[in-house]
Write a protein that holds these residues in place. Structure first.
Motif, PDB file in Angstrom:
ATOM      1  N   ARG A 142     -28.350 -55.616 -34.596  1.00 26.99           N
ATOM      2  CA  ARG A 142     -28.799 -56.500 -35.674  1.00 26.99           C
ATOM      3  C   ARG A 142     -30.014 -57.329 -35.236  1.00 26.99           C
ATOM      4  O   ARG A 142     -30.945 -57.555 -36.003  1.00 26.99           O
ATOM      5  N   GLU A 143     -30.014 -57.759 -33.986  1.00 28.39           N
ATOM      6  CA  GLU A 143     -31.154 -58.517 -33.455  1.00 28.39           C
ATOM      7  C   GLU A 143     -32.398 -57.642 -33.442  1.00 28.39           C
ATOM      8  O   GLU A 143     -33.491 -58.092 -33.814  1.00 28.39           O
ATOM      9  N   ARG A 144     -32.254 -56.386 -33.044  1.00 32.36           N
ATOM     10  CA  ARG A 144     -33.403 -55.466 -33.016  1.00 32.36           C
ATOM     11  C   ARG A 144     -33.938 -55.243 -34.427  1.00 32.36           C
ATOM     12  O   ARG A 144     -35.141 -55.227 -34.641  1.00 32.36           O
TER      13      ARG A 144
ATOM     14  N   GLY B 120     -33.729 -57.363 -36.868  1.00 32.90           N
ATOM     15  CA  GLY B 120     -34.392 -58.608 -37.216  1.00 32.90           C
ATOM     16  C   GLY B 120     -35.780 -58.715 -36.607  1.00 32.90           C
ATOM     17  O   GLY B 120     -36.680 -59.316 -37.201  1.00 32.90           O
ATOM     18  N   ARG B 121     -35.958 -58.097 -35.458  1.00 33.67           N
ATOM     19  CA  ARG B 121     -37.260 -58.132 -34.788  1.00 33.67           C
ATOM     20  C   ARG B 121     -38.267 -57.191 -35.459  1.00 33.67           C
ATOM     21  O   ARG B 121     -39.447 -57.507 -35.545  1.00 33.67           O
TER      22      ARG B 121
ATOM     23  N   ASP C  74     -24.267 -56.628 -32.316  1.00 32.79           N
ATOM     24  CA  ASP C  74     -25.111 -57.812 -32.482  1.00 32.79           C
ATOM     25  C   ASP C  74     -26.519 -57.535 -31.960  1.00 32.79           C
ATOM     26  O   ASP C  74     -27.509 -57.975 -32.560  1.00 32.79           O
ATOM     27  N   ALA C  75     -26.622 -56.790 -30.864  1.00 33.07           N
ATOM     28  CA  ALA C  75     -27.942 -56.435 -30.325  1.00 33.07           C
ATOM     29  C   ALA C  75     -28.700 -55.540 -31.303  1.00 33.07           C
ATOM     30  O   ALA C  75     -29.927 -55.653 -31.437  1.00 33.07           O
TER      31      ALA C  75
ATOM     32  N   GLY D 185     -40.067 -52.504 -31.835  1.00 29.91           N
ATOM     33  CA  GLY D 185     -38.669 -52.422 -31.445  1.00 29.91           C
ATOM     34  C   GLY D 185     -38.270 -51.227 -30.631  1.00 29.91           C
ATOM     35  O   GLY D 185     -37.083 -51.005 -30.402  1.00 29.91           O
TER      36      GLY D 185
END
Length: 171
Positions: free
Chosen positions: A109-111, A113-114, A106-107, A38
């Motif tokens: 949170r996406e990171r 999640g990755r 949101d970005a 990440g």
């Protein structure tokens, strides 16, 4: 510092060195995984994970610094990097205009999640897999007790800021 500090017996010394080595090995592997998965530093991951768990995804900067045991200036720098990457936003606190609130995007949170699947895999492989469930519970209890003891007299970076009484003269 006392003139005659307590010495460490061999069991205490072995426990101390084992803790230092385990901590170093785990952190090195976690940092490597976070960079590869990440492009995050360890502190940036701590910030995003803390914000991800916070109500509304927001916390005040001073509370973040106290929680992750990082200097306030260093945390400001890291939050700036995360903001530039679009992973957090910073704004004046609605409760205190002198404070800054950081909010995960949101970005962000996406990171998280990755990186989480690989992060969890590292924790299992390096820390949890060699232990039985009862040993993990015992380790958690021991570390929580030591953490709470340390937090009773924390370093400045981990200490909550003392609020100046409104009647105190300004510096």
């Amino acid at each position: 510092m006392p003139d005659d500090p307590k010495s460490l017996d061999p069991v205490q010394l072995d426990a101390y060195f084992a803790l230092i080595e385990v901590s170093s090995l785990l952190r090195h592997t976690v940092e490597q995984q976070l960079r590869e998965a990440g492009d995050l530093s360890y502190v940036q991951f701590q910030l995003l994970a803390t914000l991800g768990d916070a109500p509304g995804g927001s916390r005040r900067m001073t509370d973040l610094a106290d929680g992750v045991v990082y200097s306030r200036s260093g945390l400001t720098y890291q939050a700036g990097l995360l903001e530039a990457a679009g992973l957090v936003t910073r704004a004046p606190s609605p409760d205190d205009e002198r404070s800054v609130t950081v909010t995960i995007t949101d970005a962000g949170r996406e990171r998280l999640g990755r990186v989480f699947p690989g992060h969890i895999a590292v924790l299992h492989r390096m820390l949890l897999d060699p232990l039985e469930r009862g040993e993990v519970e015992a380790l958690g209890a021991v570390l929580a007790r030591v953490r709470d003891h340390m937090r009773a007299d924390p370093p400045r970076s981990a200490a909550p800021r003392r609020r100046r009484a409104s009647s105190d003269p300004a510096p």
